[in-house]
Scaffold this motif. Structure first.
Motif, short mmCIF file in Angstrom:
data_model
loop_
_atom_site.label_atom_id
_atom_site.label_comp_id
_atom_site.label_asym_id
_atom_site.label_seq_id
_atom_site.Cartn_x
_atom_site.Cartn_y
_atom_site.Cartn_z
N UNK A 278 0.82 -1.21 0.00
CA UNK A 278 0.00 0.00 0.00
C UNK A 278 0.85 1.26 0.00
N UNK A 279 2.08 1.17 0.55
CA UNK A 279 2.93 2.37 0.60
C UNK A 279 3.34 2.83 -0.79
N UNK A 280 3.19 1.97 -1.79
CA UNK A 280 3.50 2.34 -3.17
C UNK A 280 2.22 2.60 -3.98
N UNK A 281 1.11 2.82 -3.29
CA UNK A 281 -0.16 3.02 -3.97
C UNK A 281 -0.88 4.24 -3.41
N UNK A 282 -1.88 4.69 -4.15
CA UNK A 282 -2.86 5.63 -3.59
C UNK A 282 -4.07 4.80 -3.19
N UNK A 283 -4.39 4.79 -1.90
CA UNK A 283 -5.44 3.91 -1.38
C UNK A 283 -6.23 4.69 -0.33
N UNK A 284 -7.51 4.96 -0.65
CA UNK A 284 -8.35 5.71 0.28
C UNK A 284 -9.32 4.82 1.03
N UNK A 285 -9.13 3.51 0.98
CA UNK A 285 -9.95 2.48 1.65
C UNK A 285 -11.35 2.35 1.07
N UNK A 286 -11.77 3.28 0.21
CA UNK A 286 -13.10 3.22 -0.39
C UNK A 286 -13.08 2.72 -1.83
N UNK A 287 -11.89 2.71 -2.41
CA UNK A 287 -11.74 2.25 -3.79
C UNK A 287 -10.47 1.41 -3.87
N UNK A 288 -10.32 0.61 -4.91
CA UNK A 288 -9.12 -0.23 -5.02
C UNK A 288 -7.85 0.61 -5.06
N UNK A 289 -6.74 0.09 -4.50
CA UNK A 289 -5.48 0.83 -4.53
C UNK A 289 -4.97 1.03 -5.95
N UNK A 290 -4.37 2.19 -6.18
CA UNK A 290 -3.80 2.54 -7.48
C UNK A 290 -2.29 2.69 -7.32
N UNK A 291 -1.54 1.95 -8.13
CA UNK A 291 -0.08 1.97 -8.03
C UNK A 291 0.47 3.33 -8.44
N UNK A 292 1.29 3.94 -7.56
CA UNK A 292 1.90 5.24 -7.86
C UNK A 292 3.42 5.18 -7.71
N UNK A 293 3.96 4.00 -7.48
CA UNK A 293 5.41 3.87 -7.34
C UNK A 293 5.93 4.52 -6.07
N UNK A 294 7.04 5.22 -6.19
CA UNK A 294 7.68 5.86 -5.03
C UNK A 294 7.15 7.25 -4.76
N UNK A 295 6.01 7.60 -5.32
CA UNK A 295 5.48 8.96 -5.18
C UNK A 295 5.21 9.31 -3.72
N UNK A 296 4.67 8.37 -2.95
CA UNK A 296 4.40 8.66 -1.54
C UNK A 296 5.68 8.97 -0.78
N UNK A 297 6.73 8.21 -1.03
CA UNK A 297 8.00 8.43 -0.34
C UNK A 297 8.64 9.74 -0.79
N UNK A 298 8.56 10.05 -2.07
CA UNK A 298 9.12 11.31 -2.56
C UNK A 298 8.42 12.50 -1.93
#
Length: 306
Positions: free
Chosen positions: A47-67
């Motif tokens: 999940x740390x590599x995704x956009x996940x709002x718990x209401x919809x399936x997670x979307x892969x965003x790569x290292x965007x969250x860490x950046x």
């Protein structure tokens, strides 16, 4: 000659049956570990590599969250600075307070067990109860601490409402529970061989010199343990901050775990919260490994001298 294979078969069969029986007995724990520990760890990493709002399936965003976390989020760095303040000032104060209590309660006096119990009780009070109690004690208008300061002619600060005093207030609250660490210090003090003090006294060492050259070196394993656990505990601070300040005032008490909680359960940004969790884990791991690496330089174990 008897066939050795015929003798080995029952033995191997018995070992397999014992292994199966052992796994059957351990299966509830294994199942719980896999479902409630191993799976959440692996899932949070994903999940740390995704956009996940718990209401919809997670979307892969790569290292965007860490950046974003490491380069574009000043609030995260503010939370780390707040924690650094707690570690630099709060942890030594807690260690000194616990050791001082242990030295006082290590005396061979009548009724000492009662005094030890009295000083230990605050450390087992639930965090919610102690937080509510200290919110009243630190109240700038009706709090007991400010009333005592006023009786001495000192104007008490705003404590939890003043950014300059909010973190010292949390440190002061932490000293109230120093009795928990006192138990470890007492164990260490009672494990110091008495003949070392007798030899130091024969050499003319004063009580202060005995404490410096005998007690402290013998307590270094306990100092090391308390240092590691205190650092990890400071980085995991959550309950008292959540109850007493909610991260305020002006984010002066916002800590990483509270920031993680807000992102996960207030803003429903579970992917970003998972990234915070893994960065915090790496920080804890790095600090622990650093302390373990430096430990041989100053930690002395009695077994090493034999």
């Amino acid at each position: 000659m008897p066939d050795q294979r015929s003798n080995q078969r029952p033995k191997r069969g018995g070992e397999r049956s014992q292994l199966a029986l052992g796994l059957a007995f351990a299966s509830p724990w294994i199942f719980g570990f896999l479902v409630f520990t191993a799976y959440p760890i692996v899932a949070s990493l994903y999940y740390s590599f995704t956009y996940f709002d718990t209401l919809s399936p997670p979307v892969w965003v790569g290292a965007q969250n860490y950046t974003r976390l490491l380069t574009e989020d000043p609030l995260f760095w503010q939370s780390l600075r707040n924690t650094l303040f707690m570690v630099v000032f709060g942890l030594p104060a807690s260690l000194v307070a616990g050791l001082a209590l242990a030295l006082l309660l290590n005396q061979k006096l009548r009724g000492m067990a009662i005094y030890r119990t009295i000083f230990y009780i605050p450390s087992i009070v639930p965090t919610v109860a102690s937080s509510v109690l200290w919110m009243w004690l630190l109240n700038p208008q009706i709090g007991l601490i400010n009333k005592m300061l006023a009786a001495a002619g000192v104007q008490g600060p705003g404590w939890l409402t003043d950014p300059a005093w909010s973190k010292p207030a949390l440190i002061l609250m932490g000293l109230w529970g120093a009795g928990g660490g006192m138990i470890l210090w007492l164990a260490g003090l009672q494990g110091v061989p008495q003949h070392l003090y007798e030899a130091a006294e024969l050499d003319g060492a004063s009580p202060l010199m005995q404490f410096r050259h005998v007690t402290l070196p013998m307590l270094t394993p306990y100092i090391f343990f308390n240092l590691i656990m205190g650092t990890i505990g400071a980085l995991q601070t959550f309950e008292n901050v959540y109850i007493m300040t909610g991260g305020g005032p002006v984010d002066s008490t916002r800590v990483p775990v509270l920031y993680l909680f807000d992102n996960a359960f207030r803003y429903f940004n579970m992917g970003y919260a998972s990234a915070i969790a893994w960065v915090l884990f790496l920080i804890v791991l790095g600090l622990t490994l650093l302390q373990l690496r430096l430990a041989p330089r100053w930690v002395h174990y009695e077994a090493e001298k034999k």
